[in-house]
Design an enzyme around this catalytic site. Structure first.
Site, PDB file in Angstrom:
ATOM      1  N   HIS A   7      21.121 -17.699 -25.452  1.00 60.60           N
ATOM      2  CA  HIS A   7      22.439 -18.634 -25.316  1.00 60.60           C
ATOM      3  C   HIS A   7      22.414 -19.364 -26.778  1.00 60.60           C
ATOM      4  CE1 HIS A   7      19.688 -21.279 -23.050  1.00 60.60           C
ATOM      5  NE2 HIS A   7      20.182 -22.019 -23.675  1.00 60.60           N
ATOM      6  N   HIS A  79      21.487 -26.283 -29.990  1.00 62.17           N
ATOM      7  CA  HIS A  79      20.237 -25.385 -30.173  1.00 62.17           C
ATOM      8  C   HIS A  79      20.867 -24.155 -29.723  1.00 62.17           C
ATOM      9  CE1 HIS A  79      19.930 -26.387 -25.498  1.00 62.17           C
ATOM     10  NE2 HIS A  79      19.642 -25.133 -25.632  1.00 62.17           N
ATOM     11  N   GLU A 130      14.945 -23.014 -28.422  1.00 66.71           N
ATOM     12  CA  GLU A 130      14.553 -23.111 -27.040  1.00 66.71           C
ATOM     13  C   GLU A 130      13.857 -21.601 -27.208  1.00 66.71           C
ATOM     14  OE1 GLU A 130      17.677 -23.402 -24.164  1.00 66.71           O
ATOM     15  OE2 GLU A 130      16.031 -24.005 -22.342  1.00 66.71           O
TER      16      GLU A 130
HETATM   17 CO    CO Z   1      19.415 -23.990 -23.584  1.00 63.44          CO
END
Ligand code: CO
Length: 134
Positions: A7, A79, A130
């Protein structure tokens, strides 16, 4: 080592308005808000055919994204999340290259119920990364 883009997370000042824009103007499939007290955020996932968008807004006064929204009051990309098969192996490999893992460097359970880690943005071209074990 990294796999799919899981994502892209966007910090937003108004979660409801952002969700409505993705649902209405962009015609996307928008999920329900989820509070993540361990991470100090409320999230909504938007499912696209090839990835997801994570809308983030602060949960509580000590939210780690408060500072980001102070600097970016209209929101911004916060992020990106890459998938890995083995998060501990990925962490150890990255530490060996000199990359800094944020916090205790122990994986925590993220918004999908899977272990996640964050890597220092200064080590990745200004982008907070991440990693999620899938
Ligand atoms: Co995230």
């Amino acid at each position: 080592m990294i796999g799919r883009l899981n994502h892209v997370a966007i910090a937003v000042p108004d979660l409801k308005a952002a969700a409505e824009q993705y649902r209405g103007a962009l015609g996307a499939e928008v999920g329900a808000p989820q509070d993540e007290p361990d991470h100090g955020v409320t999230v909504i996932f938007i499912t696209l055919p090839n990835t997801k968008i994570e809308l983030l807004c602060p949960l509580g006064k000590d939210s780690p994204i408060n500072g980001f929204l102070e600097k970016n009051p209209s929101g911004g990309i916060h992020h990106i999340c890459y998938e890995v098969d083995d998060i501990l192996a990925a962490r150890d490999h990255l530490k060996g290259t000199g990359a800094r893992v944020l916090g205790s460097a122990e994986p925590r359970i993220g918004a999908h119920g899977k272990p996640v880690l964050f890597l220092h943005p200064k080590d990745f071209n200004g982008c907070l990364v991440e990693l999620e074990q899938v």
